[in-house]
Design a protein around this motif. Structure first.
Motif, PDB file in Angstrom:
ATOM      1  N   ASP A 484       0.867  -1.184   0.000  1.00  0.00           N
ATOM      2  CA  ASP A 484       0.000   0.000   0.000  1.00  0.00           C
ATOM      3  C   ASP A 484       0.900   1.229   0.000  1.00  0.00           C
ATOM      4  N   PRO A 485       1.300   1.707  -1.176  1.00  0.00           N
ATOM      5  CA  PRO A 485       2.289   2.787  -1.242  1.00  0.00           C
ATOM      6  C   PRO A 485       1.744   4.164  -0.926  1.00  0.00           C
ATOM      7  N   TYR A 486       0.444   4.279  -0.715  1.00  0.00           N
ATOM      8  CA  TYR A 486      -0.157   5.591  -0.533  1.00  0.00           C
ATOM      9  C   TYR A 486      -0.187   5.967   0.948  1.00  0.00           C
ATOM     10  N   SER A 487       0.236   7.175   1.236  1.00  0.00           N
ATOM     11  CA  SER A 487       0.244   7.669   2.611  1.00  0.00           C
ATOM     12  C   SER A 487      -0.907   8.637   2.808  1.00  0.00           C
ATOM     13  N   ASP A 488      -1.566   8.523   3.955  1.00  0.00           N
ATOM     14  CA  ASP A 488      -2.679   9.419   4.257  1.00  0.00           C
ATOM     15  C   ASP A 488      -2.203  10.856   4.437  1.00  0.00           C
ATOM     16  N   ASP A 489      -0.984  11.018   4.952  1.00  0.00           N
ATOM     17  CA  ASP A 489      -0.434  12.351   5.181  1.00  0.00           C
ATOM     18  C   ASP A 489       1.086  12.242   5.123  1.00  0.00           C
ATOM     19  N   PRO A 490       1.752  12.929   4.205  1.00  0.00           N
ATOM     20  CA  PRO A 490       3.217  12.807   4.103  1.00  0.00           C
ATOM     21  C   PRO A 490       3.956  13.272   5.345  1.00  0.00           C
ATOM     22  N   ARG A 491       3.297  14.044   6.206  1.00  0.00           N
ATOM     23  CA  ARG A 491       3.950  14.511   7.431  1.00  0.00           C
ATOM     24  C   ARG A 491       4.157  13.388   8.439  1.00  0.00           C
ATOM     25  N   LEU A 492       3.467  12.259   8.236  1.00  0.00           N
ATOM     26  CA  LEU A 492       3.615  11.135   9.160  1.00  0.00           C
ATOM     27  C   LEU A 492       4.941  10.398   8.962  1.00  0.00           C
ATOM     28  N   GLY A 493       5.622  10.622   7.850  1.00  0.00           N
ATOM     29  CA  GLY A 493       6.818   9.857   7.506  1.00  0.00           C
ATOM     30  C   GLY A 493       7.843   9.829   8.621  1.00  0.00           C
ATOM     31  N   ILE A 494       8.402   8.643   8.871  1.00  0.00           N
ATOM     32  CA  ILE A 494       9.411   8.462   9.921  1.00  0.00           C
ATOM     33  C   ILE A 494      10.787   8.813   9.354  1.00  0.00           C
ATOM     34  N   GLN A 495      11.538   9.638  10.086  1.00  0.00           N
ATOM     35  CA  GLN A 495      12.857  10.075   9.624  1.00  0.00           C
ATOM     36  C   GLN A 495      14.003   9.541  10.475  1.00  0.00           C
ATOM     37  N   LYS A 496      13.777   9.334  11.760  1.00  0.00           N
ATOM     38  CA  LYS A 496      14.836   8.847  12.649  1.00  0.00           C
ATOM     39  C   LYS A 496      14.243   7.867  13.662  1.00  0.00           C
ATOM     40  N   ILE A 497      15.037   6.836  13.996  1.00  0.00           N
ATOM     41  CA  ILE A 497      14.612   5.805  14.957  1.00  0.00           C
ATOM     42  C   ILE A 497      15.774   5.522  15.898  1.00  0.00           C
ATOM     43  N   HIS A 498      15.464   5.340  17.175  1.00  0.00           N
ATOM     44  CA  HIS A 498      16.483   4.899  18.136  1.00  0.00           C
ATOM     45  C   HIS A 498      15.812   3.997  19.170  1.00  0.00           C
ATOM     46  N   LEU A 499      16.331   2.782  19.315  1.00  0.00           N
ATOM     47  CA  LEU A 499      15.789   1.795  20.259  1.00  0.00           C
ATOM     48  C   LEU A 499      16.846   1.455  21.296  1.00  0.00           C
ATOM     49  N   CYS A 500      16.457   1.520  22.561  1.00  0.00           N
ATOM     50  CA  CYS A 500      17.321   1.033  23.645  1.00  0.00           C
ATOM     51  C   CYS A 500      16.911  -0.402  23.958  1.00  0.00           C
ATOM     52  N   LYS A 501      17.792  -1.346  23.648  1.00  0.00           N
ATOM     53  CA  LYS A 501      17.448  -2.759  23.798  1.00  0.00           C
ATOM     54  C   LYS A 501      17.432  -3.216  25.247  1.00  0.00           C
ATOM     55  N   TYR A 502      17.984  -2.413  26.173  1.00  0.00           N
ATOM     56  CA  TYR A 502      18.050  -2.822  27.575  1.00  0.00           C
ATOM     57  C   TYR A 502      16.830  -2.349  28.361  1.00  0.00           C
ATOM     58  N   SER A 503      16.305  -1.170  28.029  1.00  0.00           N
ATOM     59  CA  SER A 503      15.172  -0.628  28.782  1.00  0.00           C
ATOM     60  C   SER A 503      13.844  -0.819  28.069  1.00  0.00           C
ATOM     61  N   GLY A 504      13.876  -1.057  26.738  1.00  0.00           N
ATOM     62  CA  GLY A 504      12.639  -1.189  25.981  1.00  0.00           C
ATOM     63  C   GLY A 504      12.038   0.140  25.568  1.00  0.00           C
ATOM     64  N   TYR A 505      12.791   1.240  25.694  1.00  0.00           N
ATOM     65  CA  TYR A 505      12.301   2.544  25.244  1.00  0.00           C
ATOM     66  C   TYR A 505      12.655   2.738  23.767  1.00  0.00           C
ATOM     67  N   LEU A 506      11.743   3.372  23.061  1.00  0.00           N
ATOM     68  CA  LEU A 506      11.905   3.618  21.631  1.00  0.00           C
ATOM     69  C   LEU A 506      11.575   5.068  21.346  1.00  0.00           C
ATOM     70  N   THR A 507      12.401   5.690  20.499  1.00  0.00           N
ATOM     71  CA  THR A 507      12.155   7.065  20.060  1.00  0.00           C
ATOM     72  C   THR A 507      12.064   7.084  18.549  1.00  0.00           C
ATOM     73  N   VAL A 508      11.002   7.682  18.023  1.00  0.00           N
ATOM     74  CA  VAL A 508      10.855   7.856  16.582  1.00  0.00           C
ATOM     75  C   VAL A 508      10.549   9.320  16.307  1.00  0.00           C
ATOM     76  N   ALA A 509      11.137   9.828  15.231  1.00  0.00           N
ATOM     77  CA  ALA A 509      10.943  11.226  14.859  1.00  0.00           C
ATOM     78  C   ALA A 509      10.451  11.293  13.430  1.00  0.00           C
ATOM     79  N   GLY A 510       9.620  12.321  13.152  1.00  0.00           N
ATOM     80  CA  GLY A 510       8.951  12.373  11.867  1.00  0.00           C
ATOM     81  C   GLY A 510       9.277  13.585  11.029  1.00  0.00           C
ATOM     82  N   THR A 511       8.533  13.711   9.939  1.00  0.00           N
ATOM     83  CA  THR A 511       8.779  14.735   8.934  1.00  0.00           C
ATOM     84  C   THR A 511       8.302  16.107   9.377  1.00  0.00           C
ATOM     85  N   ALA A 512       7.312  16.168  10.239  1.00  0.00           N
ATOM     86  CA  ALA A 512       6.738  17.446  10.667  1.00  0.00           C
ATOM     87  C   ALA A 512       7.194  17.843  12.060  1.00  0.00           C
TER      88      ALA A 512
END
Length: 971
Positions: A484-512
């Motif tokens: 499904d290549p169509y996006s409902d809103d291009p601002r939702l796009g994910i640009q950066k990801i960082h996962l801490c494997k020891y604590s289970g915390y995840l950070t994701v950053a987007g286009t907007a």
């Protein structure tokens, strides 16, 4: 003596390099780009896919993969396995035929091309005479029948590709044996299909494009029967009983015997008999939809008894086939259909035909990575077992709609050892999803999907169900596939990801400008995510944002399923693309940066700590945003002329100084000069996006003085600036009450203002600092805090080492000045030999030329370099991600990752074996018996096959041979 010692030292150093470093491209993950042909071997249980770029890929059981590439840059149009053998034939669109084999070497199979062939017609004949349109691999395994555009059928002996001219079937031979009025009315045109009689391999059905079908006897070289059609022929299916033939036509009709049933546009049809008593057959055909109403749909209809479904696929259908239980191929009684395998342009779909509702079977490989366009990647090595199992459990709850049946394509043996560790590859997508992939072995297996769209208000209705057809719609459509290549809103796009494997915390950053902090939860939870707005411009006047608006956050509580659930949201203003993030789960801090500045956020107390604006007042481009099409032509021209003027002035100075120096030098002095280096011009502070933050880095090191280490944050910008901040993090007991305090400590400005792409702090022994919580989990030694620490600043042009806390330059390694390349990707990796457990840390670098460099730490000397990616492949270079142990991934197409390794110890590649089984030997023997037996003995042979072959017992195979051998001797 000095010279000999140096030679010995160099040879020892070279041996050390050979023990540690070795470059290999190991495996391709994902779905082949632009597939064009499909083949399947029921006896080997292998699937083959050909592509438009000339690649041929074979897949069996998970981990069994082979890849070959034709020398010709031509698309693969057909793939055919030789029955009961380990060879296959490919037809390219340049009309060349190629023979491939799976040859065993060192207890492993490898795919090799062993021959190629092109039909040659008589002198002066038009190209259509030899243009191949249909291929039949005869069940004897010794013949290929090639139908051409001119209507001829050529017989070729394999594997030697020797044409048997005396067995060829010319179009004149066919026309002379059919009614004259039929021939007079229409030209036969090309051979559309060739089919072998399931019960008599010496009879072949030839189907012509104009609708004529001729049953040809290969022994007597004459037609036995002909079927006159009036509509253009699309495909033919010969049913297992050997008596009924099913044909599909361009007007949407399919014919069986004398029965003529009307549909609306058929391209391929098959009818599969069920061998259970009183069970109706399966009728499967592609197309069949009225063009006026459903011309934009790609459908395959499946009809079984009273069940009728139109499977609606996400992209154009390339081909399909049906898998049947048991070992069989044109010589033994087959069992009921078990699975429908469909290759479409963007994915492979397998439908379970034995389970009620015909659910889809989840694919262990060939998963469409590009179901939504990939925007970023993040790799995490050595995942703890507890986190792994929790992610698996969350993913399993998302996959309840899949069939419980095992993967039906299981050919070959996977001989690769079990992965030594559990690795995750996280991909961010344009639709706001993050997908978790098991990257431990050869198969890139989907584990879990996280969607961030539910946090925001978008145009999509969460209650929409793509799989539900309209009420009362006929035929009943069912959406299948996940592309499904169509996006409902291009601002939702994910640009950066960082996962801490020891604590289970995840950070994701987007286009907007949105940064989400998520925590792994095993239960569903309903909660509201509150946004903290951060003004990166810090109230500066005279700036007006011209880009996109920020995403609106849902005010009502949102029900989040088990898995990663957001609990904090940071919204940057202006809402520009987030260009860098860093997560320190021990300090409960997350840092973020855009083209306007950076800041960091305390997600434990849910407040912002600090904001630093890095925007240059003259940088108008940073205010336009990623979606703006407005560019200042005057500014661009002004900057270009300034660069030209500076370049000319510096060149005149350079030539003048060199002329003065050279006149004072002798010839011997000139010979001692260092190699010529390029002159690197300093970049202007007026260049665009100089304030863009490229990298962020947390470190516990010596910033203020050499006796006390403190937590710190380091930020590098596009203008060659490095900012350092000292942090005061409260103790664990006071962490919830006392705030985190930060103040500026250091600032570095590189001379040439080259963008800073990486920052690494080295401890007293020259090793990179461990990850947060890594020492607490006893997975790394504590950093050496007694010796002097160093800061390694990696810019696009060079590597520079500074001592801490004085920040004085110690050493540097130039890159751009030496070979003109620039650093695009950088990462720290650990290398070790196969025999020694000791690991060494190094810096892995990818340049804009597509070359990989390994640089030693802390000496920052070039160790090895290898060409990896074509310099023209800009998207491949930009998508590269390194692993902790010397491997990497990059996109070779929108749907495929190429995996490579720089390490001799950690290599993930297929190790598999495909060889004919004892069942194939029996099948070949049965085929010989069936070809030599008389018509009277055929029924007894079939009865023996039913009774003995289905039992799967080796003893019964021996009985079968002993009973049937007299038949061969008598004949």
């Amino acid at each position: 003596m000095k010279r000999f010692r140096r030679h010995g030292h160099e040879s020892q150093r070279d041996k050390h390099k050979q023990d540690l470093y070795q470059f290999n491209k190991t495996v391709e993950h994902g779905f082949p780009h632009q597939p064009s042909a499909l083949g399947f071997s029921p006896s080997l249980q292998l699937l083959a896919i050909g592509t438009r770029s000339g690649a041929i890929k074979l897949y069996g059981a998970p981990g069994v993969e082979f890849m070959g590439l034709h020398d010709e840059n031509a698309a693969v149009t057909q793939v055919h396995f030789l029955p009961n053998q380990v060879e296959l034939v490919t037809l390219l669109d340049d009309n060349s035929l190629h023979m491939w084999t799976l040859r065993a070497h060192n207890s492993m199979s490898e795919l090799l091309e062993i021959g190629r062939f092109t039909l040659s017609g008589p002198p002066g004949a038009p190209p259509s005479v030899t243009r191949v349109t249909a291929v039949l691999a005869h069940s004897s395994g010794e013949l290929l029948l090639l139908g051409t555009e001119g209507g001829h059928v050529f017989v070729v002996e394999v594997p030697g590709f020797r044409e048997l001219e005396e067995n060829n079937i010319s179009v004149e031979d066919v026309q002379n044996r059919i009614p004259e009025d039929y021939v007079g009315r229409r030209n036969l045109e090309c051979v559309e299909t060739l089919h072998e009689n399931p019960l008599n391999p010496r009879q072949v059905l030839i189907g012509y494009s104009r609708g004529l079908m001729v049953l040809w006897d290969l022994d007597r070289q004459r037609p036995i029967q002909h079927f006159l059609g009036t509509q253009q022929l699309e495909s033919v299916w010969w049913m297992e009983d050997g008596e009924n033939i099913l044909s599909s036509h361009s007007d949407g009709s399919y014919c069986q015997g004398i029965c003529h049933l009307v549909n609306n546009s058929l391209s391929k049809v098959m009818c599969l008999l069920s061998f259970c008593h009183h069970s109706p057959p399966f009728l499967i055909f592609s197309g069949g939809m009225p063009r006026a109403s459903y011309g934009d749909r790609h459908c395959i209809s499946v009809i079984h008894s009273k069940t009728h479904e139109a499977l609606d696929f996400t992209s154009r259908i390339i081909d399909f086939f049906v898998i049947r239980e048991g070992v069989n191929h044109r010589g033994t009684i087959e069992r009921d259909p078990s699975a429908l395998v469909v290759l479409v342009e963007e994915e492979l779909i397998v439908v379970d035909l034995q389970t009620e509702g015909w659910p889809v079977i989840q694919t262990p490989y060939l998963v469409p990575l590009h179901c939504s366009a990939i925007t970023c990647s993040h790799h995490v090595s050595s995942i703890p077992l507890k986190l792994w199992e929790r992610v698996q459990a969350a993913g399993a709850q998302q996959n309840t709609h899949y069939s419980k049946k095992p993967w039906p394509i299981n050919g070959g043996q996977n001989l690769a050892p079990d992965p030594p560790q559990r690795d995750l590859l996280l991909t961010g997508h344009e639709d706001g999803t993050v997908r978790f992939w098991d990257a431990s072995g050869v198969c890139l297996y989907p584990m879990y999907k996280l969607s961030t769209a539910g946090v925001f208000l978008t145009d999509a209705d969460p209650n929409d169900n793509m799989n539900q057809g309209s009420e009362g719609e006929w035929p009943p459509f069912r959406k299948v596939g996940c592309f499904d290549p169509y996006s409902d809103d291009p601002r939702l796009g994910i640009q950066k990801i960082h996962l801490c494997k020891y604590s289970g915390y995840l950070t994701v950053a987007g286009t907007a400008g949105q940064i989400l902090v998520l925590e792994l939860n095993d239960e569903a939870a309903e909660q509201t995510v509150e946004a903290t707005v951060v003004d990166l411009l810090q109230g500066q006047e005279g700036f007006r944002w011209k880009g996109q608006a920020r995403l609106d956050v849902r005010e009502e509580p949102v029900l989040f399923p088990p898995g990663f659930q957001p609990f904090a949201l940071v919204q940057c203003q202006p809402p520009a693309v987030v260009t860098a993030i860093a997560l320190h789960s021990e300090w409960k801090l997350v840092a973020f940066g855009t083209s306007h500045g950076f800041g960091f956020y305390d997600y434990h107390q849910r407040n912002n700590i600090l904001v630093k604006c890095t925007l240059n007042p003259s940088d108008q481009m940073a205010l336009e945003g990623p979606l703006s099409r407005v560019k200042s032509i005057k500014k661009s021209l002004r900057q270009s002329f300034r660069r030209i003027r500076r370049s000319r002035v510096s060149m005149r100075k350079h030539h003048t100084n060199n002329a003065a120096k050279t006149s004072c030098m002798t010839l011997s002095q000139l010979r001692l000069l260092a190699p010529v280096q390029r002159k690197i011009e300093a970049r202007s502070s007026d260049d665009s996006f100089t304030g863009l933050v490229r990298t962020l880095y947390f470190a516990d090191t010596f910033v203020s003085d050499s006796s006390h280490s403190t937590p710190s944050l380091w930020a590098g910008t596009n203008g060659g600036a490095v900012f350092a901040y000292v942090l005061r993090v409260p103790s664990l007991e006071r962490r919830a009450e006392d705030p985190v305090v930060a103040h500026a400590a250091k600032e570095i400005q590189l001379m040439h203002r080259a963008p800073v792409v990486g920052l690494v702090v080295l401890d007293g022994k020259g090793a990179p600092l461990p990850e947060p919580l890594e020492v607490a989990h006893d997975l790394a030694r504590s950093p050496e805090m007694h010796g002097s620490h160093h800061l390694l600043v990696v810019s696009e042009e060079q590597f520079k080492l500074f001592t801490l806390p004085k920040v004085s330059s110690k050493s540097k390694l130039k890159l751009t000045a030496v070979d003109g390349s620039r650093v695009r990707r950088v990462g720290v990796a650990w290398f070790g030999s196969r025999t020694d457990e000791q690991l060494e840390s190094s810096l892995v670098v990818l340049t804009n030329q597509g070359e990989l460099h390994v640089i030693s730490l802390p000496s920052i000397k070039m160790m090895v370099h290898y060409p990896c990616i074509r310099r023209e492949d800009v998207s491949g270079i930009a998508s590269c991600v390194f692993t902790k142990y010397g491997q990497g991934f990059y996109l070779i197409s929108p749907s495929e990752f190429e995996r490579f390794s720089l390490s001799t110890r950690w290599v993930v590649e297929p190790h598999c074996l495909v060889e004919p089984s004892s069942e194939l030997v029996i099948l070949s023997f049965v085929l010989v018996i069936r070809q030599t037996a008389t018509d009277q003995s055929q029924s007894s042979i079939l009865k023996l096959e039913v009774d003995l072959v289905h039992s799967k017992a080796a003893f019964n195979y021996i009985i079968l041979i002993l009973i049937l051998w007299p038949v061969v001797v008598v004949n």
